[in-house]
Scaffold this motif. Structure first.
Motif, mmCIF file in Angstrom:
data_model
loop_
_atom_site.group_PDB
_atom_site.id
_atom_site.type_symbol
_atom_site.label_atom_id
_atom_site.label_comp_id
_atom_site.label_asym_id
_atom_site.label_seq_id
_atom_site.Cartn_x
_atom_site.Cartn_y
_atom_site.Cartn_z
ATOM 1 N N CYS A 34 -4.181 5.845 0.142
ATOM 2 C CA CYS A 34 -3.310 4.665 0.266
ATOM 3 C C CYS A 34 -2.489 4.724 1.555
ATOM 4 C CB CYS A 34 -2.374 4.561 -0.934
ATOM 5 S SG CYS A 34 -3.210 4.049 -2.444
ATOM 6 N N VAL A 35 -1.983 5.904 1.916
ATOM 7 C CA VAL A 35 -1.210 6.048 3.150
ATOM 8 C C VAL A 35 -2.107 5.817 4.367
ATOM 9 C CG1 VAL A 35 0.038 7.710 4.594
ATOM 10 C CG2 VAL A 35 0.585 7.511 2.175
ATOM 11 N N ALA A 36 -3.335 6.325 4.326
ATOM 12 C CA ALA A 36 -4.263 6.102 5.438
ATOM 13 C C ALA A 36 -4.603 4.625 5.586
ATOM 14 C CB ALA A 36 -5.534 6.927 5.232
ATOM 15 N N MET A 71 3.247 5.789 -3.126
ATOM 16 C CA MET A 71 4.359 6.502 -3.759
ATOM 17 C C MET A 71 4.150 6.615 -5.266
ATOM 18 S SD MET A 71 8.405 5.582 -3.726
ATOM 19 C CE MET A 71 8.168 4.178 -4.801
ATOM 20 N N ILE A 72 3.700 5.543 -5.888
ATOM 21 C CA ILE A 72 3.464 5.576 -7.342
ATOM 22 C C ILE A 72 2.340 6.555 -7.681
ATOM 23 C CG2 ILE A 72 2.611 4.187 -9.279
ATOM 24 C CD1 ILE A 72 4.140 1.817 -8.073
ATOM 25 N N VAL A 73 1.276 6.518 -6.880
ATOM 26 C CA VAL A 73 0.142 7.418 -7.130
ATOM 27 C C VAL A 73 0.569 8.868 -6.906
ATOM 28 C CG1 VAL A 73 -2.152 8.068 -6.283
ATOM 29 C CG2 VAL A 73 -1.597 5.665 -6.651
ATOM 30 N N ALA A 74 1.406 9.115 -5.897
ATOM 31 C CA ALA A 74 1.871 10.484 -5.639
ATOM 32 C C ALA A 74 2.741 10.991 -6.783
ATOM 33 C CB ALA A 74 2.632 10.538 -4.319
ATOM 34 N N LEU A 79 0.823 -1.205 0.000
ATOM 35 C CA LEU A 79 0.000 0.000 0.000
ATOM 36 C C LEU A 79 0.865 1.265 0.000
ATOM 37 C CD1 LEU A 79 -2.835 -1.046 2.456
ATOM 38 C CD2 LEU A 79 -3.083 -0.521 0.022
ATOM 39 N N LEU A 80 1.945 1.247 0.774
ATOM 40 C CA LEU A 80 2.841 2.411 0.793
ATOM 41 C C LEU A 80 3.551 2.590 -0.548
ATOM 42 C CD1 LEU A 80 4.270 2.103 4.398
ATOM 43 C CD2 LEU A 80 2.707 3.853 3.514
#
Length: 186
Positions: free
Chosen positions: A76-78, A62-65, A57-58
């Motif tokens: 995703c971070v939540a 990162m990819i989505v960010a 998920l982390l």
């Protein structure tokens, strides 16, 4: 090739032998809660799988960010934070003892029973939950019987995630919990 993690466990055992007379270590507090047994392989394995899921998920965050969708990365971070918190809580589940009493930590709740309110702690044969699921099987449980006539509270069972398939570990943990009762009641 030396394996330092194996010698570290022996160092802790030697430290326990040095203080076998019951004297507290200088940095210990007397009301420190301790689990009288180690977490079982089912519990540790489930927590490891959850932590692996959190790492994915982390990585997805990162990819989505980097793709520019910051709200999606936040979701995703939540979600990863919730999974990590769940894995850590799963590792804390079980029976904990101290000079103050016995504490039963569940996934969603914690119950503390002071030694003054405990009449007896014993091992009994009874239907127990299999891995905490609604299905019950015949097994053993260490129960704390309160003074006030309340129903006995199961502390540990031989079919939970710590002792499933390890009857000798359950016997040692039951003896340790009952030993704490004998020691703290005097």
């Amino acid at each position: 090739m030396p394996l330092p993690f194996l010698t570290a466990d022996r160092a802790f055992d030697e430290l326990d032998d040095d203080h076998a007379d019951g004297a507290a270590l200088p940095h210990e507090t007397q009301d420190r809660w301790r689990r009288p047994y180690r977490p079982g392989p089912w519990r540790v394995g489930a927590a490891a799988v959850l932590l692996l899921l959190a790492s994915y998920l982390l990585f997805a965050a990162m990819i989505v960010a980097f793709a520019g969708a910051l709200p999606g990365a936040g979701v995703c971070v939540a979600a990863a934070t919730a999974v990590i918190a769940g894995a850590l809580r799963m590792l804390r589940v079980g029976a904990w003892v101290s000079e103050l009493g016995v504490r039963r930590i569940g996934f969603f709740s914690t119950t503390t029973l002071p030694w003054a309110r405990v009449s007896v702690v014993r091992t009994v044969q009874q239907p127990v939950k299999w891995l905490g699921l609604p299905r019950t099987v015949q097994g053993q449980a260490v129960v704390a019987v309160p003074n006030a006539g309340d129903p006995p509270r199961p502390l540990i069972t031989d079919h939970n995630a710590d002792f499933l398939g390890r009857p000798e570990a359950f016997d040692m943990a039951a003896d340790a919990v009952e030993g704490w009762v004998a020691e703290c009641r005097n």
